[in-house]
Design a protein around this motif. Structure first.
Motif, PDB file in Angstrom:
ATOM      1  N   GLU A  25      11.623 -24.538  13.582  1.00  0.00           N
ATOM      2  CA  GLU A  25      11.194 -23.142  13.508  1.00  0.00           C
ATOM      3  C   GLU A  25      10.155 -22.927  12.414  1.00  0.00           C
ATOM      4  O   GLU A  25       9.335 -22.017  12.508  1.00  0.00           O
ATOM      5  N   ALA A  26      10.206 -23.751  11.362  1.00  0.00           N
ATOM      6  CA  ALA A  26       9.268 -23.570  10.265  1.00  0.00           C
ATOM      7  C   ALA A  26       7.827 -23.703  10.735  1.00  0.00           C
ATOM      8  O   ALA A  26       6.908 -23.157  10.130  1.00  0.00           O
ATOM      9  N   ALA A  27       7.616 -24.472  11.837  1.00  0.00           N
ATOM     10  CA  ALA A  27       6.273 -24.666  12.362  1.00  0.00           C
ATOM     11  C   ALA A  27       5.967 -23.753  13.540  1.00  0.00           C
ATOM     12  O   ALA A  27       4.898 -23.830  14.127  1.00  0.00           O
ATOM     13  N   VAL A  28       6.888 -22.875  13.886  1.00  0.00           N
ATOM     14  CA  VAL A  28       6.704 -21.984  15.026  1.00  0.00           C
ATOM     15  C   VAL A  28       5.848 -20.781  14.621  1.00  0.00           C
ATOM     16  O   VAL A  28       6.119 -20.148  13.599  1.00  0.00           O
ATOM     17  N   PRO A  29       4.823 -20.452  15.401  1.00  0.00           N
ATOM     18  CA  PRO A  29       4.013 -19.263  15.090  1.00  0.00           C
ATOM     19  C   PRO A  29       4.884 -18.014  15.053  1.00  0.00           C
ATOM     20  O   PRO A  29       5.887 -17.916  15.766  1.00  0.00           O
TER      21      PRO A  29
END
Length: 395
Positions: A25-29
């Motif tokens: 999730e940390a890399a999810v826009p």
């Protein structure tokens, strides 16, 4: 996933989990994360995901009650009523607020089991946990993943949104649809809606609230290694002023909780049954783990009773007095103030965490009341109206 691999995986994810989001999730826009959270929220409240369309995740994890059981079943919230209208579980439904901060189930460098979801950590992640209740016959009661997929396909919003977020084939198979449902609920449970960090304690750390004299005494006692043993299990961070303190080290302990006889009588469990605790987790072996349960967060603890894994204690002060019974020599400390009878024998006496339980001194009434007052400051601001202001038992 093999256990060794899982430990490495967990260590890689640790920074993300401590912040309340997964590494993925940390890399999810932001726009996709918001859409995932909204989908997960819809699923969390959807009663169609139960066999009789009468129960959702929110039925036992009510946002109006700090995401814990609101206590509307026959055992006053000790255990939850199933979708069929009569089944009762054997364990208390813990709040899912702040559950995102429990790390992936693993063994630490000292060989201790840590993290996971449920009282026994059998679900390694929040997504794994979200798959449990819909298919549990004494909870939401759907027979299989195919039934879940069929219910999802009834809803035009799901039929449109799940492929949009998870790909065109995400509703093409039962397993893919089931996984998309679970991952969406996980996204919602990781959102700020469930972990606000705005209690009096948090506001105190930000200089926005001044503790009362009693609350400050309780805070000092709680974090003291000399005057209480609270922080041996209920402190995640080394510093007592960490703004992301969730008040659990997510380890597993047997603290000697007795059988909740009222629950067992209501759910029809055989008298010979012993809850295996951590041994219910298929990744765990060894009789020394029987009777151990995950240390829960103390966030919102004052408004999420009844307490312990089986909901045996109604009042928060009773919990503090139960712990105190391991160190106090006074006659009154040997009795449960709610019943006027002795505490009862531990359900599993052989794996007690006596080192932790007996490390603190006996507490007098003033210090017990102060600890309860401090624990109340861990209540999210929106739930402060739920706090019991009637006083404490025996004081």
């Amino acid at each position: 996933m093999k256990l060794k691999t899982l430990v490495v995986f967990c260590s890689l994810l640790a920074p993300a989990f401590s912040a309340g989001v997964s590494a993925t999730e940390a890399a999810v826009p932001d726009d996709r994360r918001q859409a995932l959270e909204e989908l997960g929220q819809a699923l969390f409240f959807d009663t169609s995901l139960s066999l009789n369309r009468s129960q959702s995740c929110a039925s036992c994890h009510d946002p109006a009650h700090a995401f814990a059981d609101p206590g509307t079943n026959t055992q006053a919230g000790a255990v939850s009523l199933g979708d069929n209208g009569h089944s009762l579980g054997d364990r208390n439904a813990p709040s899912v607020a702040y559950a995102a901060f429990s790390p992936v189930f693993h063994r630490d460098s000292e060989g201790r089991y840590v993290g996971g979801q449920f009282w026994d950590g059998r679900a390694a992640t929040l997504a794994d946990q979200a798959k449990g209740p819909p298919l549990n016959p004494v909870e939401m009661g759907l027979p299989d993943a195919a039934s879940v997929r069929a219910r999802l396909l009834e809803n035009p919003y799901y039929e449109r949104q799940i492929p949009s977020l998870f790909g065109a084939s995400s509703l093409a198979s039962d397993d893919a649809a089931f996984a998309a449902m679970a991952q969406s609920i996980e996204a919602y449970e990781r959102s700020a809606a469930l972990s606000s960090f705005d209690s009096k304690y948090d506001r105190f750390l930000r200089g926005e609230y001044r503790m009362t004299e009693q609350e400050e005494l309780g805070r000092t006692l709680f974090f003291s290694q000399q005057f209480t043993n609270c922080n041996q299990c209920h402190q995640l961070q080394e510093s007592p002023i960490d703004k992301r303190e969730t008040f659990s080290n997510y380890q597993y302990h047997n603290i000697g909780v007795p059988v909740n006889q009222a629950v067992r009588a209501a759910n029809g469990t055989a008298a010979s049954y012993t809850d295996p605790g951590l041994l219910n987790n298929p990744a765990v072996t060894g009789p020394a783990e029987q009777g151990k349960y995950k240390v829960p967060t103390l966030r919102n603890v004052a408004v999420t009773g009844p307490y312990m894994h089986n909901g045996i204690f109604t009042d928060l002060e009773t919990v503090v007095r139960f712990y105190n019974s391991y160190n106090s020599k006074s006659a009154v400390s040997k009795f449960n103030p709610e019943t006027g009878t002795p505490w009862g024998e531990p359900e599993v006496p052989l794996s007690l965490s006596l080192k932790e339980l007996e490390s603190g001194p006996a507490l007098d009434n003033k210090r017990i009341a102060a600890l309860v007052a401090f624990l109340k400051t861990l209540t999210d601001q929106r739930y402060e109206a739920l706090l019991d202001t009637r006083g404490n038992i025996g004081l």
